[in-house]
Design an enzyme around this catalytic site. Structure first.
Site, PDB file in Angstrom:
ATOM      1  N   GLY A   1      14.220  -2.514  -0.985  1.00  0.00           N
ATOM      2  CA  GLY A   1      14.439  -1.419  -1.917  1.00  0.00           C
ATOM      3  C   GLY A   1      15.265  -1.762  -3.143  1.00  0.00           C
ATOM      4  O   GLY A   1      15.490  -0.896  -3.993  1.00  0.00           O
TER       5      GLY A   1
ATOM      6  N   GLU B   1       0.818  -1.205   0.000  1.00  0.00           N
ATOM      7  CA  GLU B   1       0.000   0.000   0.000  1.00  0.00           C
ATOM      8  C   GLU B   1       0.860   1.266   0.000  1.00  0.00           C
ATOM      9  O   GLU B   1       0.525   2.258  -0.648  1.00  0.00           O
ATOM     10  CB  GLU B   1      -0.930  -0.002   1.219  1.00  0.00           C
TER      11      GLU B   1
ATOM     12  N   PRO C   1      13.053 -12.851  -0.659  1.00  0.00           N
ATOM     13  CA  PRO C   1      11.887 -13.226   0.149  1.00  0.00           C
ATOM     14  C   PRO C   1      11.027 -12.022   0.455  1.00  0.00           C
ATOM     15  O   PRO C   1      11.516 -10.895   0.564  1.00  0.00           O
ATOM     16  CB  PRO C   1      12.515 -13.799   1.426  1.00  0.00           C
TER      17      PRO C   1
END
Length: 410
Positions: free
Chosen positions: A299, A59, A268
């Site tokens: 990132g 989100e 993962p």
């Protein structure tokens, strides 16, 4: 009342779980509306804010494209982002820095949400996807503060639970001013649960509008970052879940027999599982394990996708619900995912319909289709081209949602 009692009991049971798993972080007090002096001053300094609730990493990633459009429409509005998970909070800080106030979402107890709302002083509260908290929404409604649900979805997995709670949900849903749902099925389901039909819109899926990080390096720099040598190809397994790494490692080990220049990168979904995955890697032969990259930082997955030869999207070989195939599609990469894409049912269907991804039944099928793609550069190119085209053709939900929000923001 029943909801508050049930939520209280759940919280009492869940707190020991957080302690046991080591997930109680330094800012956990924010969930009780307890902020340090600097954060409290930041909250008190603004008014008429837009408060966005973004549960976790997915989100928050949507906010990267959503917030700039929102700020363009409402340049004088300050923004607060709340998250529930630490990973989501960390990503929000990384993306937005000091541009917005970032907090942890308050536990849904009346006293706590009242204090948090009083500090934030929002003019509008936005929920991303189906993030419905009854006490918070009731308090917002009592203060005549508008609320909006955007990118709304109700999965096959969750509709049964919502139907069970329908008698309690109806009043809560009636307090929400606008529902921007991903597709017609989601719209029908939210109306069935009690949302006023006249407030429901179908605006598409904002995940098609995700922007790439501005700091993605050029291809050679990324290859150097991951230690890829000239001629080496990369198989990326992104957002994998427990139970999938064993399958992916077995597939990779078998592929090496025909493709000795192949390397594997496993990313993962939760980096705290890196030690567990490394133990699996250490069981392989020295040659195999030396060719595996384990991504244990947040990132860098987009950078890995940018240099991938083929991409497997995790969470889909097990009954988890899959993950977002849109990010590798931006790089025009050939994508594979399993049968369990029920959390991304609409997106998966669009990709398959456009011949923009391959679906695999199990580990053996993943091996066979990876082998076919690695042997056929033209097939890889066509699949990647279709993936990129699919993104372009389905973009635009973010702008539609902002238009709908403008209609309820006072």
């Amino acid at each position: 009342m029943l909801y508050s009692i049930g939520f209280f009991i759940f919280s009492l049971l869940y707190l020991p779980t957080l302690i046991f798993k080591g997930k109680l972080h330094a800012d956990f007090g924010e969930r009780f509306a307890i902020f340090d002096k600097m954060k409290e001053r930041a909250l008190l300094s603004g008014r008429d804010r837009i408060w966005i609730q973004a549960v976790s990493v997915g989100e928050v990633a949507l906010c990267k494209s959503f917030i700039p459009v929102l700020k363009e429409k409402f340049p004088d509005r300050d923004i607060v982002i709340s998250t529930i998970t630490k990973a989501g909070n960390d990503l929000a800080r990384k993306i937005f820095g000091k541009d917005v106030v970032i907090i942890y979402f308050p536990l849904d107890f009346k006293a706590i949400v009242r204090k948090t709302i009083s500090l934030i002083k929002p003019a509008l509260y936005i929920m991303i996807e189906t993030e419905i908290w009854p006490n918070l929404l009731a308090e917002l409604s009592s203060r005549a503060i508008s609320s909006a649900l955007i990118n709304g979805r109700i999965s096959d997995r969750s509709i049964g639970k919502y139907r069970f709670a329908k008698p309690f949900l109806k009043k809560t849903l009636e307090s929400i001013n606008i529902f921007c749902m991903q597709d017609s099925i989601d719209a029908e389901r939210i109306i069935e649960l009690g949302a006023p039909k006249e407030r429901v819109r179908i605006t598409g899926n904002m995940k098609f509008d995700i922007e790439l990080p501005a700091n993605v390096k050029d291809i050679e720099a990324v290859r150097d970052l991951f230690g890829l040598k000239a001629g080496e190809e990369l198989f990326v397994a992104g957002s994998t879940r427990e139970g999938e790494e064993e399958i992916v490692l077995d597939v990779f080990n078998r592929l090496l027999a025909d493709f000795p220049n192949l390397r594997l990168l496993i990313a993962p979904r939760h980096i705290d599982r890196a030690v567990q995955i490394d133990k699996l890697i250490q069981t392989l032969t020295p040659d195999s394990k030396s060719r595996i990259i384990l991504l244990d930082t947040i990132g860098h997955l987009n950078e890995a996708y940018s240099v991938a030869t083929i991409v497997f999207v995790g969470g889909s070989l097990i009954k988890h619900g899959g993950h977002n195939p849109i990010e590798p599609a931006y790089f025009a990469k050939p994508i594979l995912f399993g049968l369990n894409m029920f959390n991304f049912k609409y997106i998966a269907a669009v990709f398959l319909r456009n011949k923009a991804a391959l679906q695999v039944f199990n580990g053996e099928d993943l091996y066979e289709k990876c082998k076919l793609l690695l042997r056929d550069a033209a097939a890889r190119g066509l699949l990647g081209k279709n993936a990129k085209k699919t993104i372009v053709e389905n973009a635009g939900a973010t702008g539609k949602n902002v238009i709908e929000i403008a209609g309820v923001l006072k």
